[in-house]
Design an enzyme around this catalytic site. Structure first.
Site, PDB file in Angstrom:
ATOM      1  N   ASP A 177      -4.494   0.110 -10.033  1.00 13.27           N
ATOM      2  CA  ASP A 177      -6.410  -0.409 -10.634  1.00 13.27           C
ATOM      3  C   ASP A 177      -6.378  -1.206 -11.801  1.00 13.27           C
ATOM      4  O   ASP A 177      -7.196  -1.800 -11.971  1.00 13.27           O
ATOM      5  CB  ASP A 177      -6.872   0.634 -10.276  1.00 13.27           C
ATOM      6  CG  ASP A 177      -6.967   1.493  -8.753  1.00 13.27           C
ATOM      7  OD1 ASP A 177      -6.104  -0.197  -7.549  1.00 13.27           O
ATOM      8  OD2 ASP A 177      -7.190   2.639  -8.379  1.00 13.27           O
ATOM      9  N   THR A 192       3.286   2.461  -2.405  1.00 13.06           N
ATOM     10  CA  THR A 192       4.572   1.803  -2.519  1.00 13.06           C
ATOM     11  C   THR A 192       4.895   1.992  -4.569  1.00 13.06           C
ATOM     12  O   THR A 192       4.976   2.489  -4.896  1.00 13.06           O
ATOM     13  CB  THR A 192       4.524   0.044  -2.817  1.00 13.06           C
ATOM     14  OG1 THR A 192       3.058  -0.579  -2.746  1.00 13.06           O
ATOM     15  CG2 THR A 192       5.274  -0.425  -0.838  1.00 13.06           C
ATOM     16  N   GLU A 234       0.776  -1.378  -0.211  1.00 14.60           N
ATOM     17  CA  GLU A 234      -0.315  -0.135   0.178  1.00 14.60           C
ATOM     18  C   GLU A 234       0.356   1.075  -0.145  1.00 14.60           C
ATOM     19  O   GLU A 234       1.927   1.711   0.822  1.00 14.60           O
ATOM     20  CB  GLU A 234      -0.788   0.139   1.199  1.00 14.60           C
ATOM     21  CG  GLU A 234      -2.834   0.291   0.821  1.00 14.60           C
ATOM     22  CD  GLU A 234      -3.138  -0.778   0.384  1.00 14.60           C
ATOM     23  OE1 GLU A 234      -3.059   0.212  -1.496  1.00 14.60           O
ATOM     24  OE2 GLU A 234      -3.740  -1.493   0.414  1.00 14.60           O
ATOM     25  N   ALA A 279     -16.094   2.147  -1.901  1.00 13.02           N
ATOM     26  CA  ALA A 279     -15.564   1.236  -1.198  1.00 13.02           C
ATOM     27  C   ALA A 279     -14.293   0.878  -1.054  1.00 13.02           C
ATOM     28  O   ALA A 279     -13.568   0.115  -0.999  1.00 13.02           O
ATOM     29  CB  ALA A 279     -16.442  -0.190  -1.717  1.00 13.02           C
ATOM     30  N   GLY A 280     -13.271   1.905  -2.512  1.00 16.04           N
ATOM     31  CA  GLY A 280     -12.092   0.676  -2.349  1.00 16.04           C
ATOM     32  C   GLY A 280     -11.723  -0.352  -3.099  1.00 16.04           C
ATOM     33  O   GLY A 280     -10.826  -0.664  -2.833  1.00 16.04           O
ATOM     34  N   SER A 328     -12.138  -0.373  -6.289  1.00 16.84           N
ATOM     35  CA  SER A 328     -11.795   0.284  -7.665  1.00 16.84           C
ATOM     36  C   SER A 328     -12.949   0.090  -8.786  1.00 16.84           C
ATOM     37  O   SER A 328     -12.972  -0.122  -9.758  1.00 16.84           O
ATOM     38  CB  SER A 328     -10.677  -0.388  -8.137  1.00 16.84           C
ATOM     39  OG  SER A 328      -9.877   0.538  -8.634  1.00 16.84           O
ATOM     40  N   GLU A 355      -8.083   8.324 -16.184  1.00 19.43           N
ATOM     41  CA  GLU A 355      -8.671   8.465 -14.600  1.00 19.43           C
ATOM     42  C   GLU A 355      -8.308  10.122 -14.767  1.00 19.43           C
ATOM     43  O   GLU A 355      -8.144  11.429 -13.236  1.00 19.43           O
ATOM     44  CB  GLU A 355      -8.304   7.578 -14.038  1.00 19.43           C
ATOM     45  CG  GLU A 355      -8.927   7.599 -12.192  1.00 19.43           C
ATOM     46  CD  GLU A 355      -9.654   6.827 -11.468  1.00 19.43           C
ATOM     47  OE1 GLU A 355      -9.982   5.897 -11.933  1.00 19.43           O
ATOM     48  OE2 GLU A 355      -9.957   6.740 -10.115  1.00 19.43           O
ATOM     49  N   SER A 372     -14.290   2.458 -10.493  1.00 18.19           N
ATOM     50  CA  SER A 372     -14.198   3.098 -10.814  1.00 18.19           C
ATOM     51  C   SER A 372     -12.640   2.509 -12.486  1.00 18.19           C
ATOM     52  O   SER A 372     -12.788   3.283 -13.535  1.00 18.19           O
ATOM     53  CB  SER A 372     -13.198   4.766 -10.861  1.00 18.19           C
ATOM     54  OG  SER A 372     -11.848   4.634  -9.849  1.00 18.19           O
ATOM     55  N   SER A 397     -26.240   4.575 -17.125  1.00 13.75           N
ATOM     56  CA  SER A 397     -25.654   4.288 -16.394  1.00 13.75           C
ATOM     57  C   SER A 397     -26.707   3.121 -15.629  1.00 13.75           C
ATOM     58  O   SER A 397     -27.660   4.301 -15.021  1.00 13.75           O
ATOM     59  CB  SER A 397     -24.733   4.241 -15.207  1.00 13.75           C
ATOM     60  OG  SER A 397     -24.994   3.193 -14.172  1.00 13.75           O
TER      61      SER A 397
END
Ligand code: ADP
Ligand code: MG
Length: 389
Positions: A171, A35, A33, A122-123, A125, A159, A127, A67
């Site tokens: 990601d 990194t 993380e 929610a972390g 990904s 992004e 996106s 969507s």
């Protein structure tokens, strides 16, 4: 949810059948993380949760984006896309069309419909899943034949430059390049990749994801400040990035920083990045030796480092980790940028300290602390982006 459902919804929204359906997964990072922004190593795997993009090519320059999770369709002109001009969720798929065109690919318009089971924000990904599924759909519609890493690079560009989020490469590469039953060890400097077998179930284990369902505002410019701190520390130590500080030279590096007046929290940032890269090496060795259980304490040590040295955890993530470990989990850590989002937990599959008992303990701890109930689910490493219909 399924490809068929996305195709049916496309027909209802756009009034004609789609030409195909493409899907891309969300991801969790097993370890490594902060990194990637220091040119180091990360180890994500693809979730079984997918985002589907049903699509059809157009030749009139129109880009019609819809969507199931958002309001009315956005109608744009592909020839007039520019960073900062598309508000809301549509910026993600529009940004991908923009990045492809900017790279010289002839995208002449498209109709898109998006369905997703990746929890957003929610972390995990969502996106990147949306960007990569869109990139693969446009690649398929226009016969571009781009390789997965190149699609991921363009999705990241969308992004960074179009949506305006300064994320690293992990990601999109995870969503595009992961393979079933593996974690992806990625070198963030040269983007070289290695697929490492990771099948917790075969070892009698379960990997749980705990979505805390909180996202704290970070008042101190958390992400940018830490990134800048890492860069300042690398400069002070005379290396290109903190990845270049070998683990065996950590003490010497910390002494050197201590000698520089006003280094503030730089030593703690360095300690996290250098030990975290080392933990990725150690987890790699565990998995390659078939000793998955031994990875547990390394995950927990990673959490302590993110909490105490990098200071990006929050009470809900700390509680998820301590409750899971208290219930007998083998290891647990926050995953992603922190300040909310999700944690990963490695637990026995069954028994008194099995995944069900651990999940219950975490849920009970949240209730006891007065937090909203977390979303806890088991996740086995799945496949990366692909055409599904
Ligand atoms: P994460 O990637 O961790 O889920 P982000 O904030 O990076 O969180 O991305 C979430 C955003 O991505 C949402 O706010 C939305 O704009 C967009 N998004 C993700 N999935 C969808 C979807 N299925 N439909 C529309 N927009 C989506
Ligand atoms: Mg994201």
């Amino acid at each position: 949810m399924s490809a068929q459902r996305a195709a049916r919804a496309f027909h209802a929204v756009h009034g004609a059948p789609c030409a195909g359906v493409w899907a891309a997964p969300g991801r969790v990072n097993l370890i490594g993380e902060y990194t990637d922004v220091n040119d180091g190593f990360v180890m994500p795997f693809a979730l079984p949760h997918l985002t589907w993009v049903a699509a059809r090519a157009r030749t009139d320059g129109r880009l019609r984006l819809h969507s199931a999770a958002a309001g009315p369709a956005a109608e744009l002109d592909v020839g007039h896309l520019a960073p900062g001009t598309v508000p809301g969720w549509a910026a993600y798929p529009a940004g991908v069309a923009w990045a492809l065109r900017a790279a010289g690919h002839g995208i002449t318009g498209a109709d898109l419909h998006v369905e997703s089971e990746v929890p957003a924000g929610a972390g995990l990904s969502s996106s990147a899943a949306l960007e990569v599924a869109t990139a693969l759909a446009l690649d398929g519609l226009f016969g571009l034949g781009l390789a997965r890493p190149e699609l991921a690079r363009l999705a990241q560009r969308a992004e960074n430059a179009f949506v305006g989020v300064p994320c690293g490469a992990m990601d999109q590469i995870a969503s595009a390049c992961c393979t079933d039953g593996h974690v992806l060890r990625l070198d963030a400097r040269d983007l070289s990749r290695r697929q490492i077998p990771f099948d917790p179930q075969a070892h009698g284990l379960t990997l749980l994801v705990v979505d805390t369902r909180v996202a704290h505002e970070v008042g101190d410019g958390g992400y940018a400040r830490r990134r800048a701190g890492c860069e300042a520390a690398a400069r002070a130590l005379g290396v290109r990035a903190l990845r270049d500080v070998p683990y065996v030279q950590l003490s010497a590096a910390l002494e050197e920083l201590a000698g520089i007046g006003g280094a503030g929290d730089l030593p703690a940032l360095v300690r996290h990045v250098v030990t975290e890269n080392h933990r990725v090496e150690e987890v790699t060795a565990c998995l390659e030796a078939g000793d998955v259980r031994a990875a547990g304490p390394l995950l927990s040590a990673g959490h302590a480092s993110l909490r105490d040295d990098f200071a990006v955890s929050c009470p809900e993530l700390d509680l998820a980790v301590t409750a899971a470990l208290g219930a007998g989990a083998l290891g647990a850590r926050m995953t992603g940028a922190g300040f909310g989002g999700s944690a990963v937990v490695l637990a026995e599959r069954t028994g008194p300290a099995g995944a069900a008992a651990v999940a219950e303990a975490v849920t009970r701890a949240f209730a006891g602390a007065g937090h909203r109930g977390p979303r806890v689910f088991a996740a086995a490493p799945g496949a990366g982006a692909r055409r599904v219909a």
